[in-house]
Structure formats: C-alpha cells, structure tokens
Design a protein around this motif. Sequence first.
Motif, PDB file in Angstrom:
ATOM      1  N   ARG A 162       0.995  -1.838   0.089  1.00 32.80           N
ATOM      2  CA  ARG A 162      -0.030  -0.136  -0.234  1.00 32.80           C
ATOM      3  C   ARG A 162       1.004   1.622   0.055  1.00 32.80           C
ATOM      4  O   ARG A 162       2.494   1.329   0.388  1.00 32.80           O
ATOM      5  CB  ARG A 162      -0.437  -0.009   1.569  1.00 32.80           C
ATOM      6  CG  ARG A 162      -2.152  -1.303   1.349  1.00 32.80           C
ATOM      7  CD  ARG A 162      -3.283  -0.666   0.492  1.00 32.80           C
ATOM      8  NE  ARG A 162      -3.706  -1.951   0.497  1.00 32.80           N
ATOM      9  CZ  ARG A 162      -4.549  -2.528  -1.205  1.00 32.80           C
ATOM     10  NH1 ARG A 162      -3.927  -1.693  -1.712  1.00 32.80           N
ATOM     11  NH2 ARG A 162      -5.231  -3.764  -1.246  1.00 32.80           N
ATOM     12  N   ALA A 163       0.069   2.468  -0.174  1.00 31.94           N
ATOM     13  CA  ALA A 163       0.859   3.755  -0.361  1.00 31.94           C
ATOM     14  C   ALA A 163       1.657   3.774   1.354  1.00 31.94           C
ATOM     15  O   ALA A 163       1.148   3.990   2.039  1.00 31.94           O
ATOM     16  CB  ALA A 163       0.036   4.685  -1.017  1.00 31.94           C
ATOM     17  N   GLY A 164       3.164   4.441   1.149  1.00 35.84           N
ATOM     18  CA  GLY A 164       3.435   4.704   2.140  1.00 35.84           C
ATOM     19  C   GLY A 164       3.941   3.752   3.068  1.00 35.84           C
ATOM     20  O   GLY A 164       4.614   4.206   4.235  1.00 35.84           O
ATOM     21  N   HIS A 165       3.731   2.421   2.796  1.00 39.08           N
ATOM     22  CA  HIS A 165       3.366   1.415   3.056  1.00 39.08           C
ATOM     23  C   HIS A 165       5.794   1.044   3.370  1.00 39.08           C
ATOM     24  O   HIS A 165       6.204   1.990   2.173  1.00 39.08           O
ATOM     25  CB  HIS A 165       3.524  -0.117   2.778  1.00 39.08           C
ATOM     26  CG  HIS A 165       4.216  -1.224   3.176  1.00 39.08           C
ATOM     27  ND1 HIS A 165       3.120  -1.578   4.098  1.00 39.08           N
ATOM     28  CD2 HIS A 165       5.358  -2.106   2.669  1.00 39.08           C
ATOM     29  CE1 HIS A 165       3.458  -3.256   4.317  1.00 39.08           C
ATOM     30  NE2 HIS A 165       4.636  -2.901   3.678  1.00 39.08           N
ATOM     31  N   ARG A 166       6.007   0.722   5.273  1.00 35.77           N
ATOM     32  CA  ARG A 166       7.280   0.861   4.602  1.00 35.77           C
ATOM     33  C   ARG A 166       8.021  -0.683   5.273  1.00 35.77           C
ATOM     34  O   ARG A 166       7.429  -0.834   6.283  1.00 35.77           O
ATOM     35  CB  ARG A 166       8.362   1.635   5.777  1.00 35.77           C
ATOM     36  CG  ARG A 166       9.664   1.688   5.019  1.00 35.77           C
ATOM     37  CD  ARG A 166      10.486   3.037   5.684  1.00 35.77           C
ATOM     38  NE  ARG A 166      11.169   3.719   5.433  1.00 35.77           N
ATOM     39  CZ  ARG A 166      11.607   4.814   5.562  1.00 35.77           C
ATOM     40  NH1 ARG A 166      10.502   5.580   5.120  1.00 35.77           N
ATOM     41  NH2 ARG A 166      13.248   4.798   5.325  1.00 35.77           N
ATOM     42  N   ALA A 167       8.455  -1.682   4.525  1.00 35.12           N
ATOM     43  CA  ALA A 167       8.454  -2.827   5.304  1.00 35.12           C
ATOM     44  C   ALA A 167       9.968  -3.405   5.395  1.00 35.12           C
ATOM     45  O   ALA A 167      11.060  -2.781   3.556  1.00 35.12           O
ATOM     46  CB  ALA A 167       7.664  -3.801   4.046  1.00 35.12           C
ATOM     47  N   THR A 168      10.716  -4.473   6.062  1.00 37.32           N
ATOM     48  CA  THR A 168      11.914  -4.854   5.553  1.00 37.32           C
ATOM     49  C   THR A 168      11.843  -6.114   5.266  1.00 37.32           C
ATOM     50  O   THR A 168      10.896  -6.730   6.892  1.00 37.32           O
ATOM     51  CB  THR A 168      13.002  -4.116   6.921  1.00 37.32           C
ATOM     52  OG1 THR A 168      13.185  -2.821   6.892  1.00 37.32           O
ATOM     53  CG2 THR A 168      13.974  -4.908   6.772  1.00 37.32           C
ATOM     54  N   TYR A 169      12.724  -6.995   5.091  1.00 41.55           N
ATOM     55  CA  TYR A 169      12.494  -8.188   4.729  1.00 41.55           C
ATOM     56  C   TYR A 169      14.022  -8.614   4.216  1.00 41.55           C
ATOM     57  O   TYR A 169      14.980  -8.121   3.813  1.00 41.55           O
ATOM     58  CB  TYR A 169      11.964  -8.925   2.892  1.00 41.55           C
ATOM     59  CG  TYR A 169      10.550  -8.133   2.729  1.00 41.55           C
ATOM     60  CD1 TYR A 169       9.288  -8.662   3.007  1.00 41.55           C
ATOM     61  CD2 TYR A 169      10.340  -6.532   1.729  1.00 41.55           C
ATOM     62  CE1 TYR A 169       8.390  -8.225   2.767  1.00 41.55           C
ATOM     63  CE2 TYR A 169       8.952  -6.012   1.868  1.00 41.55           C
ATOM     64  CZ  TYR A 169       8.351  -6.903   2.736  1.00 41.55           C
ATOM     65  OH  TYR A 169       7.141  -6.807   2.133  1.00 41.55           O
ATOM     66  N   ALA A 170      14.211 -10.032   5.415  1.00 37.69           N
ATOM     67  CA  ALA A 170      15.010 -10.382   5.973  1.00 37.69           C
ATOM     68  C   ALA A 170      15.884 -11.674   4.382  1.00 37.69           C
ATOM     69  O   ALA A 170      14.313 -12.452   4.138  1.00 37.69           O
ATOM     70  CB  ALA A 170      15.178 -11.177   6.863  1.00 37.69           C
ATOM     71  N   PHE A 171      16.667 -11.800   4.298  1.00 34.14           N
ATOM     72  CA  PHE A 171      17.197 -12.670   3.196  1.00 34.14           C
ATOM     73  C   PHE A 171      18.589 -13.954   3.510  1.00 34.14           C
ATOM     74  O   PHE A 171      19.063 -13.082   3.979  1.00 34.14           O
ATOM     75  CB  PHE A 171      17.407 -12.317   2.070  1.00 34.14           C
ATOM     76  CG  PHE A 171      18.466 -10.931   1.796  1.00 34.14           C
ATOM     77  CD1 PHE A 171      19.842 -11.940   1.497  1.00 34.14           C
ATOM     78  CD2 PHE A 171      18.249  -9.681   2.051  1.00 34.14           C
ATOM     79  CE1 PHE A 171      20.940 -10.984   1.575  1.00 34.14           C
ATOM     80  CE2 PHE A 171      19.204  -9.130   2.325  1.00 34.14           C
ATOM     81  CZ  PHE A 171      20.232  -9.596   1.308  1.00 34.14           C
ATOM     82  N   GLU A 172      18.606 -15.065   2.643  1.00 37.02           N
ATOM     83  CA  GLU A 172      19.831 -15.504   3.214  1.00 37.02           C
ATOM     84  C   GLU A 172      19.707 -16.169   1.497  1.00 37.02           C
ATOM     85  O   GLU A 172      18.947 -17.474   1.394  1.00 37.02           O
ATOM     86  CB  GLU A 172      19.874 -16.226   3.946  1.00 37.02           C
ATOM     87  CG  GLU A 172      21.570 -16.981   4.552  1.00 37.02           C
ATOM     88  CD  GLU A 172      21.178 -17.849   5.687  1.00 37.02           C
ATOM     89  OE1 GLU A 172      20.405 -17.830   6.774  1.00 37.02           O
ATOM     90  OE2 GLU A 172      22.121 -18.636   5.684  1.00 37.02           O
ATOM     91  N   VAL A 173      20.856 -16.013   1.048  1.00 37.23           N
ATOM     92  CA  VAL A 173      21.189 -16.388  -0.434  1.00 37.23           C
ATOM     93  C   VAL A 173      22.351 -16.792  -1.155  1.00 37.23           C
ATOM     94  O   VAL A 173      23.190 -16.793  -0.429  1.00 37.23           O
ATOM     95  CB  VAL A 173      20.791 -15.150  -1.596  1.00 37.23           C
ATOM     96  CG1 VAL A 173      19.704 -14.949  -1.595  1.00 37.23           C
ATOM     97  CG2 VAL A 173      21.456 -14.479  -1.540  1.00 37.23           C
ATOM     98  N   PRO A 174      22.291 -18.643  -1.769  1.00 38.20           N
ATOM     99  CA  PRO A 174      23.576 -19.280  -1.988  1.00 38.20           C
ATOM    100  C   PRO A 174      24.320 -18.159  -2.744  1.00 38.20           C
ATOM    101  O   PRO A 174      24.039 -17.389  -3.293  1.00 38.20           O
ATOM    102  CB  PRO A 174      22.569 -20.112  -3.110  1.00 38.20           C
ATOM    103  CG  PRO A 174      22.159 -20.083  -3.411  1.00 38.20           C
ATOM    104  CD  PRO A 174      20.782 -19.076  -2.364  1.00 38.20           C
ATOM    105  N   ILE A 175      25.567 -18.882  -2.261  1.00 35.16           N
ATOM    106  CA  ILE A 175      26.898 -17.683  -3.094  1.00 35.16           C
ATOM    107  C   ILE A 175      27.654 -18.853  -3.811  1.00 35.16           C
ATOM    108  O   ILE A 175      28.066 -19.876  -3.315  1.00 35.16           O
ATOM    109  CB  ILE A 175      28.224 -17.500  -1.803  1.00 35.16           C
ATOM    110  CG1 ILE A 175      27.567 -16.355  -1.377  1.00 35.16           C
ATOM    111  CG2 ILE A 175      29.222 -16.819  -2.912  1.00 35.16           C
ATOM    112  CD1 ILE A 175      27.933 -15.810  -0.064  1.00 35.16           C
TER     113      ILE A 175
END
Lengths: 325, 213
Positions: A70-83
């Motif tokens: 939604r407009a004005g939304h602010r969210a943080t998403y954690a990740f762990e990805v292969p190298i």
Amino acid sequence: MPKCKLDLTLDEPDVVHPGGGTISGRVEVTVDKDVTCKGLEVRTHWTTHGRGNIDIGSEDSVIIYQGDWRAGHRATYAFEVPISEWPPTYHGHHLNIEHFVEARANIPWAFDPKASQPFQMHSTKHQGSGKKSSYKQGGFNWIGLFFAFVALAFFFNAGPRLLNLSSIGVWFLGGIGLIVLVFWIIRSVLPKWALGSVSAELDAESYCSGGIIGGTISISPRKSVQINGIQMTVSGEEKCVSGSGSNRRTHRHTLYEGKEQLAESMILNPGHPNQFPLGFTLPGNAPPSIDLHDNEIQWSVDLRIDIPSWPDWYISMPIQINPEQ
Amino acid sequence: MFRRFQRFTNQPRWLPFAEYNLWRNPFGELTREERVELAIISKQERALCVLSQLEAVQLIGDCGNGKTTRMLAFHQQLPDSSYVYLPEDEPCPSIPVGNPILVDEAQRLPRKEIKQLFSSGMPLILATHRDLRKRLQRYGYSVKTITIGEGNTTEHVQTVLNRRIEASRLGPGPIPKIGTDEASRLHQAHGTDIRSIEQELYHQFQNQVSHHA
C-alpha cells in the motif's frame, strides 16, 4: 516516477564470504503508490569487468515476498541466499571479478525497481589433480629433418606441375616453408642435438598459493656439453579477449614473474642422466588460475638451459594454482 | 587526472574504484545490453532508419566509430528487425528474416548472399566499411548513407565518455567527469575513434588507481 524503492543492506558487508556458502542481509521497501509485487527476488551473481568481454554467472534466486504493497508502506525483508562456488573476487589490471547480491521487485506494467550491493568472496574450490606432470623431449630427430628436406625438395621440383602454380608461387611458398624449417631447426632441433634427451617433471599439476613447486629436470647428453646454467621461471598473467571477429584483441598483463637459478655454469657428462631438483616457493598472495571463456589467469613454469654460443633449450609447462584453503 | 572523492560511509572500502564513487573502470568492455543502453543516436539517424520495401540505409565508417553500437541500438528500437554480424574468415551465417534486416560488416557478404538478400527487396540497414550504394541501386534500392564518425565532435566525445562514467556509478554523490578541455585533447589525439579514446582512458584510470593503492 518509481512506485517503490528498494534498499539492500548486507549483514556483514566487509566480511570475505566463503564460496558455496550463503550471504544474508535485508531489503527495505518504500512504496509511494499502491502496487502488486509478483515477486521480490534476491540472488547473487558475479561479473567480470575490465579489458575483456564480460563473463557473467549467477545462482538461483530466492523469492522473499509476494503480494500487495500500500502507498506509504515501508517494510523490511530478511534474506539468506547461496553464493557461487567459483570464481573468487579478484581485482587486477585487465581483469576484475565482482560478486553482487541483487534484489529485484517484479512489478507488472512498470520498470522493475532493483538494488544491489557488492561483496567479497573467497573460493576454496580446487581444480586439477595432484598427479605428476612429465614433459620429455627426445634426442636429435634425424628422421624428421630428413623427411622435411625431402618434402621441400619434392615441392620445389614437382610443385609447379602438381599444384598448377607459377614458378614464382612455388618459390614464394617454398621460401616460407624454408623459413619455418630453419626456425624449427634453431628453436627445437639444435638444442636437442647438443643436449640429447631432456625430461622435466613437476611433482604435481596443481599447487596452492604459498606452496612449493618441486620436480626434476634430467639431461642425458650423448657427449660432454658445456652449459651456462639452468633457469626456472614461474610466471602468472592475465589474458583477456575483447571484441569479436576482426575487432578481436587479446590483452595480456604479467602479474608475477619469479626466477630461480637451478644450476650454474658446468659441464654435463654422458653416460648417466644429470638430474637437477626444481624448487620454487609461490607467493602467498598468488591469485588462483581462472578460466572464464574470455578472461583468464594463467600460470606456467618455464625451464631454460643456456648453452654457450648455441640456441637455448626451452620448455613451458602450464600449472594450476588453487586458492588457499 | 580523475578526481578522488571522500567515501560515503556505506561504500565498501575494499573496492578499488570506490574512492572515485565507481564500482569499475568505466572505460573497460561493456555487455551488449549496456552498449545499447549507452548508445547516443541522433533524431536524424533514427528518422532515416524508418524504411519501407526497396529502401536501404548504409552506415559507413572506420573501426571504433560506433557502427556496431548503433546497429545494436536500432535492432532494439525496431521490434520486427533482425540483426546479423558477419565474422571475418568464417562461413557467412544465414541471414535472418526481419523488417528491416540489419547486417553488420556487410562488406563481407559473399556474392551469392548479396544476390539473395538484395533481390528480396526487404528494407535493409547495413554497417559497412565499403560503399555498397551502386550494388544496392542495381537491385532497385534507394539508398541513404550515414557516415559514422562525422558526428563524433568534441561535444559528442565528452557526452559519450561521461555517460560511460555515469553507468559505473557506485552510489549517490559526485563522480569524476571528463571536462571540455580533456575531451578536446582526446578528440585531437584520436580523431573520431572512440574505441581508441576509451583504451587510453582505461590505462590512465587503471594506473591512477594502482598508484594510489
């Protein structure tokens, strides 16, 4: 105007990450209009940059979010990805290899916003086997020389008739053949004639940076021969190819060159093989051998026997340098 | 000399070009996609390349002036087009069908392929080192010629180089710029050969980074 903005932060931005492992961080999304995200994808990839054509590679992406923002939304998403396991991060003169973590939001009917951060990767992948590599050059090749002369004489004699060439054409082609023959005699035949059978053996075909290159060079002359010395040269170079077709160019840059005198001036006697041990300590920061199609780091061991007033005997043996464990 | 800048706090310290707020040497090789993205094509060139049957455009110019970059950009901008590069000393690849058909290094077209392609009457864009006007006209084509390199003025050189630097930006903040004086010097030294200018700048920048490292 972008509907959403991504910011990517790594948990350990200054750490050198091991190849084949994982890297973690978070993606912060700031949205100023209502959007549907078909997938917030994160993946690692590597790319070369510098003088050579670009080589790239990537790992499978991971989708860390799907849904509406939604407009004005602010969210943080954690990740762990292969190298990727290979190639390691490298910064040289013509060649550089960079690893990135990239986040991309798949937004329908709009440019996909993305963000990326570089990170350092150290590979521990080993290539090549530990077996010995041998190089042997036999004695003087009388038969080869005889056949080369016979072929050349035949070409001069019967060339105009068989190949339907003018005599100028025959002399031109024959002249080129003669130059090649003379070069071959100087480069290859004469040193063998003086030294007899020479064999060089490395104790392995792959080494680690900081390791010791060992082996032997064995010379069995047919008669006593004076030499000025035997020199071992270990060298590494970047080799990058740019362009294609008529624009194709190869760029070379010497990374390292180290010399070791294996024997001083002496007389080699016939009857038994004269053996000399090879020994060279590689620098601890020697970059590993890399072969990425148009971008390479190549290492070689060159041996030269200096014969006074005579063409030198020479051999170049490619070796594989593996990263430190 | 390229100007160094104070690092931003979130920029990686280990990146050799970070002090210039760049993630790479901007004058190295680019991917095909990046070349297309950074191509500067004038409105006139763009207009000339809208073609119908029996119309052809030939781009003539020396190596390094930007023929292939323009061809790739046209190929991207014209969705129905096809593109083929004719390699040296290799068999001629099959010419893909498109509207228009773009042939890079068209001076290498063998006789048989010329006959087949030119008698098709399809709109053509040819990048070539040799003038193919007469041959095209023999097959009924009306031909427009764009001489690549003529437009490579000091200002154009400056714009091209600064766009390349911008494409290597690491983060927000200032990045090095090629000034008018430097662009003028490079233009005088290398003429219209942008590839040769980039080679000089690559080494200059690389040596500066190595020296400071």
